[in-house]
Design a protein around this motif. Structure first.
Motif, PDB file in Angstrom:
ATOM      1  N   GLY A   1      33.612 -60.142 -44.212  1.00 38.79           N
ATOM      2  CA  GLY A   1      32.062 -59.823 -43.921  1.00 38.79           C
ATOM      3  C   GLY A   1      31.398 -59.146 -45.275  1.00 38.79           C
ATOM      4  N   HIS A   2      32.080 -59.182 -46.304  1.00 35.94           N
ATOM      5  CA  HIS A   2      31.557 -58.583 -47.511  1.00 35.94           C
ATOM      6  C   HIS A   2      31.232 -59.502 -48.440  1.00 35.94           C
ATOM      7  CE1 HIS A   2      32.314 -54.164 -46.825  1.00 35.94           C
ATOM      8  NE2 HIS A   2      33.284 -54.766 -45.830  1.00 35.94           N
ATOM      9  N   VAL A   3      29.951 -59.101 -49.570  1.00 33.74           N
ATOM     10  CA  VAL A   3      29.811 -59.950 -50.473  1.00 33.74           C
ATOM     11  C   VAL A   3      31.124 -60.010 -51.409  1.00 33.74           C
ATOM     12  CG1 VAL A   3      28.388 -60.317 -52.605  1.00 33.74           C
ATOM     13  CG2 VAL A   3      27.318 -59.941 -50.277  1.00 33.74           C
ATOM     14  N   VAL A   4      31.714 -61.090 -51.815  1.00 29.52           N
ATOM     15  CA  VAL A   4      32.855 -61.084 -52.782  1.00 29.52           C
ATOM     16  C   VAL A   4      32.397 -61.862 -54.195  1.00 29.52           C
ATOM     17  CG1 VAL A   4      34.664 -60.888 -50.923  1.00 29.52           C
ATOM     18  CG2 VAL A   4      33.634 -63.046 -51.660  1.00 29.52           C
ATOM     19  N   THR A   5      31.261 -62.497 -54.251  1.00 31.28           N
ATOM     20  CA  THR A   5      30.999 -63.075 -55.371  1.00 31.28           C
ATOM     21  C   THR A   5      29.394 -63.286 -55.418  1.00 31.28           C
ATOM     22  OG1 THR A   5      32.905 -64.641 -55.604  1.00 31.28           O
ATOM     23  CG2 THR A   5      30.825 -65.512 -56.517  1.00 31.28           C
ATOM     24  N   VAL A   6      28.953 -62.877 -56.751  1.00 36.61           N
ATOM     25  CA  VAL A   6      27.482 -63.005 -56.842  1.00 36.61           C
ATOM     26  C   VAL A   6      27.416 -63.590 -58.246  1.00 36.61           C
ATOM     27  CG1 VAL A   6      25.128 -61.823 -57.254  1.00 36.61           C
ATOM     28  CG2 VAL A   6      26.781 -61.014 -55.688  1.00 36.61           C
ATOM     29  N   TYR A   7      26.787 -64.697 -58.640  1.00 38.23           N
ATOM     30  CA  TYR A   7      26.441 -65.435 -59.661  1.00 38.23           C
ATOM     31  C   TYR A   7      24.826 -65.355 -59.875  1.00 38.23           C
ATOM     32  CZ  TYR A   7      26.991 -68.218 -63.926  1.00 38.23           C
ATOM     33  OH  TYR A   7      26.962 -68.629 -65.060  1.00 38.23           O
ATOM     34  N   PRO A   8      24.140 -64.618 -60.810  1.00 33.63           N
ATOM     35  CA  PRO A   8      22.722 -64.800 -60.961  1.00 33.63           C
ATOM     36  C   PRO A   8      22.626 -65.876 -62.229  1.00 33.63           C
ATOM     37  CG  PRO A   8      23.664 -63.041 -62.092  1.00 33.63           C
ATOM     38  CD  PRO A   8      24.792 -63.362 -61.402  1.00 33.63           C
ATOM     39  N   PHE A   9      21.378 -66.712 -61.629  1.00 36.92           N
ATOM     40  CA  PHE A   9      20.935 -67.486 -62.805  1.00 36.92           C
ATOM     41  C   PHE A   9      20.233 -67.008 -63.974  1.00 36.92           C
ATOM     42  CE2 PHE A   9      21.514 -71.207 -59.579  1.00 36.92           C
ATOM     43  CZ  PHE A   9      22.813 -71.343 -59.424  1.00 36.92           C
ATOM     44  N   GLN A  10      20.502 -65.781 -64.161  1.00 37.26           N
ATOM     45  CA  GLN A  10      19.671 -65.042 -65.362  1.00 37.26           C
ATOM     46  C   GLN A  10      19.663 -65.639 -66.543  1.00 37.26           C
ATOM     47  OE1 GLN A  10      21.677 -61.455 -66.507  1.00 37.26           O
ATOM     48  NE2 GLN A  10      19.764 -60.584 -67.235  1.00 37.26           N
ATOM     49  N   HIS A  11      20.873 -66.371 -66.943  1.00 47.18           N
ATOM     50  CA  HIS A  11      20.807 -67.003 -68.198  1.00 47.18           C
ATOM     51  C   HIS A  11      21.038 -68.648 -68.006  1.00 47.18           C
ATOM     52  CE1 HIS A  11      21.599 -63.285 -69.912  1.00 47.18           C
ATOM     53  NE2 HIS A  11      22.875 -63.090 -69.339  1.00 47.18           N
ATOM     54  N   GLY A  12      20.671 -69.064 -66.742  1.00 41.72           N
ATOM     55  CA  GLY A  12      20.638 -70.614 -66.541  1.00 41.72           C
ATOM     56  C   GLY A  12      21.532 -70.618 -65.311  1.00 41.72           C
ATOM     57  N   PRO A  13      21.560 -71.871 -64.521  1.00 46.02           N
ATOM     58  CA  PRO A  13      22.193 -72.328 -63.399  1.00 46.02           C
ATOM     59  C   PRO A  13      23.821 -72.279 -63.827  1.00 46.02           C
ATOM     60  CG  PRO A  13      20.217 -73.369 -63.534  1.00 46.02           C
ATOM     61  CD  PRO A  13      20.395 -72.852 -64.767  1.00 46.02           C
ATOM     62  N   ILE A  14      24.678 -71.952 -63.079  1.00 46.73           N
ATOM     63  CA  ILE A  14      26.056 -72.157 -63.137  1.00 46.73           C
ATOM     64  C   ILE A  14      26.385 -73.545 -63.520  1.00 46.73           C
ATOM     65  CG2 ILE A  14      26.743 -72.531 -60.638  1.00 46.73           C
ATOM     66  CD1 ILE A  14      29.390 -70.631 -61.271  1.00 46.73           C
ATOM     67  N   THR A  15      27.500 -74.036 -64.167  1.00 47.03           N
ATOM     68  CA  THR A  15      28.040 -75.373 -64.180  1.00 47.03           C
ATOM     69  C   THR A  15      29.000 -75.651 -63.405  1.00 47.03           C
ATOM     70  OG1 THR A  15      29.876 -74.354 -65.672  1.00 47.03           O
ATOM     71  CG2 THR A  15      27.890 -74.814 -66.986  1.00 47.03           C
TER      72      THR A  15
ATOM     73  N   GLY B   1      20.249 -67.677 -57.733  1.00 51.40           N
ATOM     74  CA  GLY B   1      21.767 -67.580 -58.028  1.00 51.40           C
ATOM     75  C   GLY B   1      22.638 -68.063 -56.911  1.00 51.40           C
ATOM     76  N   LEU B   2      24.002 -67.580 -56.713  1.00 49.93           N
ATOM     77  CA  LEU B   2      24.782 -67.982 -55.542  1.00 49.93           C
ATOM     78  C   LEU B   2      25.407 -66.598 -55.184  1.00 49.93           C
ATOM     79  CD1 LEU B   2      26.753 -71.125 -56.936  1.00 49.93           C
ATOM     80  CD2 LEU B   2      24.510 -70.958 -55.607  1.00 49.93           C
ATOM     81  N   VAL B   3      25.650 -66.590 -53.801  1.00 50.93           N
ATOM     82  CA  VAL B   3      26.222 -65.385 -53.462  1.00 50.93           C
ATOM     83  C   VAL B   3      27.509 -65.895 -52.451  1.00 50.93           C
ATOM     84  CG1 VAL B   3      26.246 -63.232 -51.687  1.00 50.93           C
ATOM     85  CG2 VAL B   3      24.478 -63.708 -53.481  1.00 50.93           C
TER      86      VAL B   3
ATOM     87  N   PRO C   1      41.371 -66.123 -56.016  1.00 43.68           N
ATOM     88  CA  PRO C   1      41.961 -65.468 -55.113  1.00 43.68           C
ATOM     89  C   PRO C   1      41.130 -64.457 -54.242  1.00 43.68           C
ATOM     90  CG  PRO C   1      43.043 -65.052 -57.167  1.00 43.68           C
ATOM     91  CD  PRO C   1      41.816 -65.834 -57.299  1.00 43.68           C
ATOM     92  N   THR C   2      41.486 -64.116 -52.989  1.00 34.01           N
ATOM     93  CA  THR C   2      40.625 -63.243 -52.208  1.00 34.01           C
ATOM     94  C   THR C   2      40.720 -61.952 -52.909  1.00 34.01           C
ATOM     95  OG1 THR C   2      41.623 -64.271 -50.188  1.00 34.01           O
ATOM     96  CG2 THR C   2      40.851 -61.955 -50.024  1.00 34.01           C
ATOM     97  N   GLY C   3      39.588 -61.087 -52.886  1.00 26.72           N
ATOM     98  CA  GLY C   3      39.403 -59.921 -53.650  1.00 26.72           C
ATOM     99  C   GLY C   3      38.073 -59.451 -53.278  1.00 26.72           C
TER     100      GLY C   3
ATOM    101  N   ARG D   1      37.097 -60.121 -58.175  1.00 22.77           N
ATOM    102  CA  ARG D   1      36.792 -61.654 -58.406  1.00 22.77           C
ATOM    103  C   ARG D   1      35.767 -61.782 -59.597  1.00 22.77           C
ATOM    104  NH1 ARG D   1      37.284 -65.387 -54.274  1.00 22.77           N
ATOM    105  NH2 ARG D   1      35.095 -65.957 -54.402  1.00 22.77           N
ATOM    106  N   THR D   2      34.793 -60.724 -59.607  1.00 20.61           N
ATOM    107  CA  THR D   2      34.092 -61.089 -61.092  1.00 20.61           C
ATOM    108  C   THR D   2      34.831 -60.832 -62.480  1.00 20.61           C
ATOM    109  OG1 THR D   2      32.109 -60.313 -59.723  1.00 20.61           O
ATOM    110  CG2 THR D   2      32.182 -60.488 -62.201  1.00 20.61           C
ATOM    111  N   LEU D   3      35.819 -59.957 -62.343  1.00 23.88           N
ATOM    112  CA  LEU D   3      36.535 -59.747 -63.520  1.00 23.88           C
ATOM    113  C   LEU D   3      37.649 -61.150 -63.841  1.00 23.88           C
ATOM    114  CD1 LEU D   3      36.929 -58.354 -66.074  1.00 23.88           C
ATOM    115  CD2 LEU D   3      38.344 -56.519 -64.576  1.00 23.88           C
TER     116      LEU D   3
END
Length: 292
Positions: free
Chosen positions: A136-150, A121-123, A161-163, A168-170
């Protein structure tokens, strides 16, 4: 002459078919290819020095053909690659180990990477502004659990936006909903995001969804924002869902309520979103809007 005319017509049809086929293919970048580093710790320092987001691609080393396809069809698309070029990029394997404070461990097993669910996935880690609490914090996590991101969804991720990670996930879940609700495309408000964070935390602390103390908060939020018109939506996930699935479930829940969906669908003067998890394993989401 008849043969020549027919031959010319055939050529025209062939060229037209080729043009249509070319239009159907994704537009691939032909400029300088993206530069992916392969050392996580070095890339972290580079991102910090450059004041950039660090994008970490966790790739399954046993699926190299699939990785190459993902790079060609998503990462190098014309509307995505320029956004990635403004980040520090590092590609690591899901088995990559690093050493920190005298201990060696799998990077993917670090507590900040848990929403990857142990797979590719992507972080994104934000090193853009040392004055921001997310620095310095993780702000996005996208697991490829259901397949790679488009490519379309990756573009949304890059433009959020910054968050915080939960904010950011919501926002991502709202922006990528098939109905294209407009609220998360409104101007983002740090103030409303903090208010959404506080109320989500309150719901999580009592393991109960609701617009608790809204009458008092309504006047306080209007005064703090300075324009009035405060509105709020709340939702909860199913117990035990991971962060991304929970965010999408909360947006789905809003879509089933005409009153809530009216707020989520509309464009507002300002918006803020956040979600927090209770001790019962349920995520509690809040969206707060101001003005029109």
């Amino acid at each position: 002459m008849r043969w020549q005319s027919g031959f010319a017509a055939t050529l025209l049809v062939s060229f037209a078919s080729l043009a249509l086929a070319a239009e159907a293919l994704p537009e691939i970048r032909t400029e300088t290819p993206l530069k992916w580093q392969d050392n996580y710790l070095d890339a972290t320092e580079a991102a910090r020095d450059a004041k950039q987001i660090l994008l970490v691609w966790f790739a399954d080393e046993k699926q190299e053909p699939a990785n190459e396809k993902f790079a060609a069809s998503v990462l190098n698309q014309a509307d995505v690659a320029p956004l990635l070029a403004g980040m520090t990029l590092v590609k690591v394997n899901t088995s990559t180990e690093i050493e920190s404070k005298g201990k060696t461990f799998k990077l993917i097993e670090h507590s900040t990477m848990k929403e990857l669910l142990g797979g590719p996935g992507l972080v994104m880690i934000d090193f853009r502004d040392a004055e921001q609490k997310v620095f310095g914090h993780v702000v996005t996590v996208y697991p490829f659990q259901h397949g790679p991101i488009t490519a379309a969804k990756l573009k949304v991720l890059c433009e959020l936006p910054t968050g915080t990670l939960t904010q950011r996930t919501l926002m991502f879940a709202v922006r990528t909903h098939p109905a294209k609700p407009a609220s998360a495309w409104s101007p983002h408000s740090d103030y409303l995001a903090k208010e959404a964070e506080k109320h989500s935390q309150h719901q999580a602390s009592i393991n109960l969804q609701g617009h608790h103390n809204w009458e008092a908060r309504f006047h306080q939020i209007n005064a703090g924002l300075g324009i009035g018109g405060a509105k709020e939506v709340c939702a909860e996930s199913w117990p035990g869902q991971n962060l991304l699935d929970a965010a999408e479930e909360c947006v789905h829940s809003w879509s089933q309520s005409p009153g809530h969906w009216a707020g989520v669908s509309a464009r507002h003067s300002y918006f803020g979103y956040d979600m927090k998890r209770g001790t019962n394993g349920v995520w509690y989401a809040t969206g707060i809007f101001g003005g029109r």
